[in-house]
Design a protein around this motif. Sequence first.
Motif, PDB file in Angstrom:
ATOM      1  N   VAL A 262       0.837  -1.206   0.000  1.00 23.62           N
ATOM      2  CA  VAL A 262       0.000   0.000   0.000  1.00 23.62           C
ATOM      3  C   VAL A 262       0.869   1.252   0.000  1.00 23.62           C
ATOM      4  N   ALA A 263       1.874   1.271   0.849  1.00 22.12           N
ATOM      5  CA  ALA A 263       2.715   2.457   0.963  1.00 22.12           C
ATOM      6  C   ALA A 263       3.522   2.711  -0.311  1.00 22.12           C
ATOM      7  N   ILE A 264       4.057   1.661  -0.911  1.00 23.08           N
ATOM      8  CA  ILE A 264       4.863   1.815  -2.125  1.00 23.08           C
ATOM      9  C   ILE A 264       4.004   2.296  -3.287  1.00 23.08           C
ATOM     10  N   LEU A 265       2.807   1.733  -3.430  1.00 24.23           N
ATOM     11  CA  LEU A 265       1.925   2.183  -4.505  1.00 24.23           C
ATOM     12  C   LEU A 265       1.516   3.636  -4.313  1.00 24.23           C
ATOM     13  N   LYS A 266       1.279   4.050  -3.081  1.00 27.26           N
ATOM     14  CA  LYS A 266       0.954   5.456  -2.826  1.00 27.26           C
ATOM     15  C   LYS A 266       2.117   6.362  -3.216  1.00 27.26           C
ATOM     16  N   ALA A 267       3.320   5.854  -3.025  1.00 29.28           N
ATOM     17  CA  ALA A 267       4.492   6.658  -3.339  1.00 29.28           C
ATOM     18  C   ALA A 267       4.741   6.765  -4.839  1.00 29.28           C
ATOM     19  N   ILE A 268       4.338   5.751  -5.607  1.00 35.52           N
ATOM     20  CA  ILE A 268       4.615   5.747  -7.046  1.00 35.52           C
ATOM     21  C   ILE A 268       3.414   6.200  -7.862  1.00 35.52           C
ATOM     22  N   ASP A 269       2.243   5.603  -7.586  1.00 34.56           N
ATOM     23  CA  ASP A 269       1.066   5.805  -8.443  1.00 34.56           C
ATOM     24  C   ASP A 269      -0.189   5.850  -7.573  1.00 34.56           C
ATOM     25  N   PRO A 270      -0.445   6.970  -6.902  1.00 35.11           N
ATOM     26  CA  PRO A 270      -1.522   7.022  -5.911  1.00 35.11           C
ATOM     27  C   PRO A 270      -2.930   6.906  -6.489  1.00 35.11           C
ATOM     28  N   HIS A 271      -3.081   6.901  -7.805  1.00 34.35           N
ATOM     29  CA  HIS A 271      -4.411   6.760  -8.395  1.00 34.35           C
ATOM     30  C   HIS A 271      -4.554   5.439  -9.149  1.00 34.35           C
ATOM     31  N   SER A 272      -3.676   4.526  -8.841  1.00 34.21           N
ATOM     32  CA  SER A 272      -3.726   3.200  -9.466  1.00 34.21           C
ATOM     33  C   SER A 272      -4.943   2.423  -8.967  1.00 34.21           C
TER      34      SER A 272
END
Length: 538
Positions: free
Chosen positions: A363-373
């Motif tokens: 969750v944290a990594i996706l928020k850091a890279i692509d928060p609208h994925s």
Amino acid sequence: MKATLLIGLLVSLAPMQLVASENSETRTNFDLIDFNGLDKTIDQIVEDTGVQTAGIAVIRNGEVVWDRTYGKLSPSTDASDSTLINVASVTKVTVAETVLHLVAQGKISLDEKIYHYWVDPDIRHDARHKLLTPRIILNHTTGFSNWRFNESDGQLKFHNEPGRSFGYSGEGMDYLLRFVEKKLGEPFEEIVKRTIFKDAAIKDAAMSPDESRFDKIAQSITADGKFLGHYCRPNNWCQSEGVISGADDLVISANALGKFVALISKKQLLNDKLAKERKTVSKNWLENTETLKQQLSPSEKLSPKMRGFGLGWEVYDYGNRQVLGHGGSDWSEFAHVYFYTDTSDGVAIALNGQPEQNLRAMVAILKAIDPHSPILADHQRSFDEMTLELNQRKLAADPISTADIASLTDQELEKIILNADSQLFDLGFNQCDFETWNAKLANDLEFYDDRTGLNRDRKKEVNAFNRKCQSPGSLTRKLASSTVSRLNDFGAVQRGEHHFFEDGVFVGSGKFIHLWSLETGQWQVTRAISYEHKPTTK
């Protein structure tokens, strides 16, 4: 930074800029990602979550523009760019893409009958095996369960006619792999190496256990610090050297995983017809109301018009663009890869750690890279549910004696039973914690099931649990609804509905009645009735 604060702060820490899409919805602009800031952010995430190993790659315009590997190869050795991480069910898209490229080369057909080359011995007497085709397997409509190990007799069987309804199946991908080997007369791993891996210049990957690579593979460590061995799972099951699966156990470096996603995102690698079929949803999950509740959150601004499997990939179809992705999870592995069809931007993440650590980190990594994925939305829901489950577990398991039951308020009794349910399923069943699961079942357990009938032999339940936990993939249960009523000073009866997931994909539901007893000094299920099982109608 404290781990408890990490998730909530990452939106402000995330090193990227956002732009409005053609639909005036917010989207990540991959061209503006600050990779120096991203590197620092993810390094902090790995430290705060305690995840053992993390391999990450970012794809922009069909090329890997950034990749890093964090954490440990083993408890005493740092990971490096050459570290290989097991990506579990992401293996399936490697098989799928190899098959699609063979189709593009005219070596096999999506609609040819598989039985001319391969029939599994378990189903040779069932005429439905003649209906199986590569297309049916790739869109997960085989009629098989996820794994034969989950069947009461351990045998592969059809639950539905092939092509009729969705049913996520690792067995299907294994079946497809055997067919390709038989037809082409060549080991599948060699076919992968000379097609997909060669095209992407991938050398740091292997689909079967090879002892010569073991020193490069990130070790999977149990919660109590034990290394069980490479390709090994709890309950003493290990994959044999040289044995390949079409559904699990690909080990690959972060850079190579990114190269694979980048290769697939390039539209020119398949002809237009195949590229279109790959991203076309065969069975729209969102037509089903129950499935829709599982897949979407009312707060989400952007919801796909269709969602389901195309050819080997899970597809989020927004009309003007699609997102193709696939995840994988096992007892210590958690991975997800995806890309946007309109931009060829994508992300590849492979994690190695305990389930709670992996989900927090994902969750944290996706928020850091692509928060609208859309991938993030799914994992965020799982994270929220996990947080609720963990809070339930913190309640005292057995805070009262039988004499005190009648004095409890209804709300207090319900909390206690929900905690016991969470220990049985969320900790025991879902995470294959045998001691916790075993402790919650009474010695005189009677289990009534609308599929298998009455079972008074507790050993059969233990054997079924072991088969489930030793098999590849991840079968989990989530509590959908529950009511609790007291039974004087004996215990309580719990009635409700639960939902089942295979590798995170919703596959069906069922109703249950559990009779909870406190006679032994702890809450145990002494009678269980499981009925109205319904596979998903995706």
